[in-house]
Enzyme design. Structure first.
Site, PDB file in Angstrom:
ATOM      1  N   LYS A 130       1.520   8.922  10.568  1.00 28.95           N
ATOM      2  CA  LYS A 130       2.444   8.489   9.592  1.00 28.95           C
ATOM      3  C   LYS A 130       1.888   9.350   8.167  1.00 28.95           C
ATOM      4  O   LYS A 130       2.635   9.940   7.396  1.00 28.95           O
ATOM      5  CB  LYS A 130       2.218   7.077   9.005  1.00 28.95           C
ATOM      6  CG  LYS A 130       2.957   6.734   7.786  1.00 28.95           C
ATOM      7  CD  LYS A 130       2.761   5.293   7.330  1.00 28.95           C
ATOM      8  CE  LYS A 130       1.370   4.875   7.020  1.00 28.95           C
ATOM      9  NZ  LYS A 130       1.049   4.967   5.614  1.00 28.95           N
ATOM     10  N   ASN A 131       0.505   9.572   8.057  1.00 30.22           N
ATOM     11  CA  ASN A 131      -0.229  10.195   6.873  1.00 30.22           C
ATOM     12  C   ASN A 131      -0.247  11.386   6.984  1.00 30.22           C
ATOM     13  O   ASN A 131      -0.856  12.037   6.264  1.00 30.22           O
ATOM     14  CB  ASN A 131      -1.570   9.338   6.601  1.00 30.22           C
ATOM     15  CG  ASN A 131      -1.417   7.970   6.143  1.00 30.22           C
ATOM     16  OD1 ASN A 131      -0.230   7.460   6.001  1.00 30.22           O
ATOM     17  ND2 ASN A 131      -2.528   7.372   6.202  1.00 30.22           N
ATOM     18  N   ARG A 174       4.351   4.038  -1.965  1.00 26.03           N
ATOM     19  CA  ARG A 174       3.728   4.791  -3.035  1.00 26.03           C
ATOM     20  C   ARG A 174       3.423   6.240  -2.524  1.00 26.03           C
ATOM     21  O   ARG A 174       3.452   7.010  -3.442  1.00 26.03           O
ATOM     22  CB  ARG A 174       2.742   4.178  -3.400  1.00 26.03           C
ATOM     23  CG  ARG A 174       1.625   3.580  -2.266  1.00 26.03           C
ATOM     24  CD  ARG A 174       0.118   3.188  -2.647  1.00 26.03           C
ATOM     25  NE  ARG A 174      -0.220   3.827  -3.725  1.00 26.03           N
ATOM     26  CZ  ARG A 174      -0.500   3.516  -5.052  1.00 26.03           C
ATOM     27  NH1 ARG A 174       0.278   2.533  -5.201  1.00 26.03           N
ATOM     28  NH2 ARG A 174      -0.852   4.331  -5.742  1.00 26.03           N
ATOM     29  N   CYS A 209      -0.995  -1.907  -5.714  1.00 26.86           N
ATOM     30  CA  CYS A 209      -0.464  -2.680  -4.606  1.00 26.86           C
ATOM     31  C   CYS A 209      -1.733  -3.595  -4.000  1.00 26.86           C
ATOM     32  O   CYS A 209      -2.633  -3.767  -4.584  1.00 26.86           O
ATOM     33  CB  CYS A 209      -0.234  -1.337  -3.568  1.00 26.86           C
ATOM     34  SG  CYS A 209      -1.713  -0.915  -2.347  1.00 26.86           S
ATOM     35  N   ARG A 256      -4.873   1.760  -7.570  1.00 25.95           N
ATOM     36  CA  ARG A 256      -4.383   3.100  -6.959  1.00 25.95           C
ATOM     37  C   ARG A 256      -3.631   3.861  -7.968  1.00 25.95           C
ATOM     38  O   ARG A 256      -2.517   4.277  -7.869  1.00 25.95           O
ATOM     39  CB  ARG A 256      -3.692   2.737  -5.684  1.00 25.95           C
ATOM     40  CG  ARG A 256      -4.356   1.878  -4.472  1.00 25.95           C
ATOM     41  CD  ARG A 256      -3.596   1.697  -3.046  1.00 25.95           C
ATOM     42  NE  ARG A 256      -3.589   3.018  -2.666  1.00 25.95           N
ATOM     43  CZ  ARG A 256      -2.783   3.015  -1.347  1.00 25.95           C
ATOM     44  NH1 ARG A 256      -2.148   1.977  -1.183  1.00 25.95           N
ATOM     45  NH2 ARG A 256      -2.862   4.436  -0.889  1.00 25.95           N
ATOM     46  N   PRO A 257      -4.560   4.087  -9.116  1.00 24.24           N
ATOM     47  CA  PRO A 257      -3.609   4.954  -9.932  1.00 24.24           C
ATOM     48  C   PRO A 257      -3.506   6.575  -9.276  1.00 24.24           C
ATOM     49  O   PRO A 257      -4.054   6.748  -8.350  1.00 24.24           O
ATOM     50  CB  PRO A 257      -4.773   5.079 -11.173  1.00 24.24           C
ATOM     51  CG  PRO A 257      -6.211   4.695 -10.480  1.00 24.24           C
ATOM     52  CD  PRO A 257      -5.784   3.860  -9.434  1.00 24.24           C
ATOM     53  N   ASP A 274      -3.926   9.230 -11.341  1.00 20.51           N
ATOM     54  CA  ASP A 274      -4.593  10.072 -12.650  1.00 20.51           C
ATOM     55  C   ASP A 274      -5.146  11.248 -12.251  1.00 20.51           C
ATOM     56  O   ASP A 274      -4.804  12.237 -12.979  1.00 20.51           O
ATOM     57  CB  ASP A 274      -5.537   9.185 -13.456  1.00 20.51           C
ATOM     58  CG  ASP A 274      -6.637   8.698 -12.766  1.00 20.51           C
ATOM     59  OD1 ASP A 274      -7.848   8.526 -13.150  1.00 20.51           O
ATOM     60  OD2 ASP A 274      -6.477   8.381 -11.229  1.00 20.51           O
ATOM     61  N   ASP A 298      -8.758   2.662   6.756  1.00 22.32           N
ATOM     62  CA  ASP A 298      -7.733   2.067   7.436  1.00 22.32           C
ATOM     63  C   ASP A 298      -7.866   1.385   8.715  1.00 22.32           C
ATOM     64  O   ASP A 298      -7.095   0.835   9.492  1.00 22.32           O
ATOM     65  CB  ASP A 298      -6.781   3.224   7.485  1.00 22.32           C
ATOM     66  CG  ASP A 298      -6.114   3.643   6.449  1.00 22.32           C
ATOM     67  OD1 ASP A 298      -5.431   4.733   6.131  1.00 22.32           O
ATOM     68  OD2 ASP A 298      -6.355   2.880   5.193  1.00 22.32           O
ATOM     69  N   ILE A 326     -13.833   2.089  -0.546  1.00 23.54           N
ATOM     70  CA  ILE A 326     -12.554   2.874  -1.171  1.00 23.54           C
ATOM     71  C   ILE A 326     -11.752   2.239  -2.059  1.00 23.54           C
ATOM     72  O   ILE A 326     -11.396   2.514  -3.180  1.00 23.54           O
ATOM     73  CB  ILE A 326     -11.958   3.510   0.189  1.00 23.54           C
ATOM     74  CG1 ILE A 326     -12.798   4.225   1.081  1.00 23.54           C
ATOM     75  CG2 ILE A 326     -10.860   4.383  -0.316  1.00 23.54           C
ATOM     76  CD1 ILE A 326     -13.415   5.657   0.525  1.00 23.54           C
ATOM     77  N   ARG A 385       6.049  -0.550   8.486  1.00 23.27           N
ATOM     78  CA  ARG A 385       6.073   0.767   7.740  1.00 23.27           C
ATOM     79  C   ARG A 385       5.178   1.856   8.301  1.00 23.27           C
ATOM     80  O   ARG A 385       5.318   2.897   8.094  1.00 23.27           O
ATOM     81  CB  ARG A 385       5.216   0.418   6.574  1.00 23.27           C
ATOM     82  CG  ARG A 385       6.122  -0.649   5.390  1.00 23.27           C
ATOM     83  CD  ARG A 385       5.645  -0.617   4.333  1.00 23.27           C
ATOM     84  NE  ARG A 385       4.893   0.638   3.664  1.00 23.27           N
ATOM     85  CZ  ARG A 385       4.133   1.153   2.685  1.00 23.27           C
ATOM     86  NH1 ARG A 385       3.518   0.067   2.279  1.00 23.27           N
ATOM     87  NH2 ARG A 385       3.849   2.049   2.666  1.00 23.27           N
TER      88      ARG A 385
END
Ligand code: EPZ
Length: 443
Positions: free
Chosen positions: A48-49, A119, A143, A148-149, A151, A331, A353, A423
């Site tokens: 997925k990632n 996101r 979330c 989880r910005p 920036d 994960d 993390i 998901r």
């Protein structure tokens, strides 16, 4: 090409076949009868990632990009909808393949309604800005697992000359053409590295990114971008150098297998496996996970693209902390924690993390686990007998953790809100049933 893309009347051609993975309904639950031993063979899907940034990269060219080995998961379908929303034509996904062509843009906006569901939609920011000169992308917001910005994504694009503002909940970015720049990430970010690497492929001049994320998914994206004609050096290392090009071409790319899905089935097999073969994976992407399991006493035979796993008589507790790749993946933290509830002794799990990634603990306690949380560490005491219960999934990996706990528990576990699971995992009930588990989707 830069900044001149918007044209009316985009072409939308898509075909969807109902077989593309079970379509989850909000009220779906998984009902798991614990205590069954697993054996047999399970095939791993595409990552997925890796699929999500690869799909976003299709926006960098007006030519066709054909992506293979896409996982049949909801996030892939959501990203395809984002691309169509922007004006791309999409064929598929069908049989795990899709063809995307962003010949022209009908919009430069990734709307809140889509971004709030996934996101990772922010991955269109870099490509859209680089090729179209304008991007309006909803801020994803926080979330379950953390604030989880984004920036650093924004800071890096500004460094490349973009005019970036946050207005009305959106990132509004403009640049007639991005220019190469040097940017050092203060700490590693996976999608931040991917967004800037993609943007740099069409910038004027050289971009030097340092303290980059080294995940295999970043490397896989660089492979695709290079096939599209980009000039990228160093992906997978601390520093990535990109020479900008005037334009990129179409390509064909098969995304890498999913190392987190692989890790999840490794843990299932370590818990209740009697000889499981995990096939179609890339063992070299899971060194930290395999060494963690071996420390727990699990015997694992590694093949070229397979693992053979057998659960040990006794699991051994040990401490663990999550870290950017090649460290232990966050994960896999929740799945590892289930294993430690069945291990002899005390183990400390440190989540380095994300600031809120222990949402699964409350549910594991309801199943009889012994876990104490202190800020970003959790102390697990085992082994404890888990008993089946009704539990609630809160995010993607927490839901996988609860399914694993259900496999190891006595009696029946019902995992609610499995739309989280859908998901990022191809239907787990089907794959686990192939291994002899008693798992069914109920409403
Ligand atoms: C990617 O998310 C993955 N998602 C996540 O997988 C994974 O957990 C994460 O990397 C870490 O490995 C995708 O690839 C689509 P980060 P990402 O930016 O890129 C902070 C799953 O389960 N940060 O590497 O969003 C951030 O808050 C998902 O499949 C900033 O502060 O993660 C976090 O604490 C969940 N500012 C840390 O950095 C920024 O601009 C690392 O996040 C960017 C990040």
């Amino acid at each position: 090409m830069h900044g001149r893309g918007a044209a009316a009347g985009c072409i939308i051609a898509r075909r969807r076949d109902g077989a593309e993975g079970a379509r989850s309904r909000p009220m779906d639950k998984l009902r798991i009868e614990g205590g069954r031993r697993l054996s047999g063979r399970v095939e791993i899907a595409g990552a997925k990632n890796a699929a999500l940034p690869a799909l976003a990269a299709c926006l960098l060219t007006g030519e066709e990009v054909r992506l293979l080995n896409l996982p049949r998961v909801r996030d892939v379908r959501t990203m395809l909808r984002v691309l169509e929303q922007l004006g791309a034509s999409v064929m598929g996904p069908e049989g795990g393949h899709a063809t995307v062509q962003a010949e022209r843009f009908a919009s430069s906006e990734a709307p809140y309604d889509l971004v709030k569901t996934m996101r990772a939609s922010v991955l269109v920011l870099g490509p859209l800005l680089a090729r179209h000169g304008h991007a309006r992308v909803s801020l994803p917001g926080g979330c379950a697992i953390g604030e989880r910005p984004i920036d650093l994504h924004i800071e890096g694009l500004a460094q490349m000359g973009a005019d970036v503002r946050i207005e009305h909940g959106y990132v509004e970015a403009r640049a007639s053409r991005l220019r190469g720049a040097s940017y050092a990430f203060p700490f590693k970010t996976v999608t931040g590295t991917e967004n800037l690497m993609m943007a740099a492929t069409l910038a004027a001049g050289t971009t030097r990114l340092s303290n980059c994320a080294r995940e295999p998914e970043v490397v896989d994206l660089a492979v695709l971008l290079s096939a599209m004609g980009a000039s990228i050096r160093g992906a997978g290392g601390e520093e990535i150098v990109v020479e900008g090009r005037e334009s990129l071409r179409g390509a064909r790319h098969s995304v890498i297998p999913d190392r987190i899905e692989t890790g999840t089935y490794l843990v299932a097999s370590a818990l209740v496996g009697d000889g499981v073969e995990i096939a179609g994976c890339r063992p070299e992407h899971l060194e930290a996970v395999v060494s963690d399991l071996r420390r727990a006493g699990v015997s694992i035979d590694v093949g070229t693209d397979t693992f053979h796993v057998r659960a040990p008589q006794e699991l051994l507790a040990h401490d663990l902390e999550t870290a950017p790749y090649p460290g232990f993946p966050t994960d896999m933290q929740a799945q590892h924690m289930v294993l430690m509830t069945q291990a002899l002794g005390e183990s400390v799990v440190a989540e380095r993390i994300f600031e809120r990634r222990f949402m699964h603990v409350g549910e594991l306690l309801r199943m009889g686990a012994d876990i104490r949380i202190d800020g970003r560490t959790a102390t697990v005491v085992g082994p404890r007998r888990l008993t089946g219960a009704q539990v609630m999934a809160t995010d993607l990996r927490a839901s996988a953790c609860l399914v694993l706990a259900g496999l190891a528990a006595e009696g029946v576990t019902v995992v609610d809100r499995v739309y989280h699971l859908d998901r990022g995992y191809e239907p787990m009930e089907a794959k686990l049933r192939l291994l002899g588990a008693s798992v069914e989707r109920v409403r």
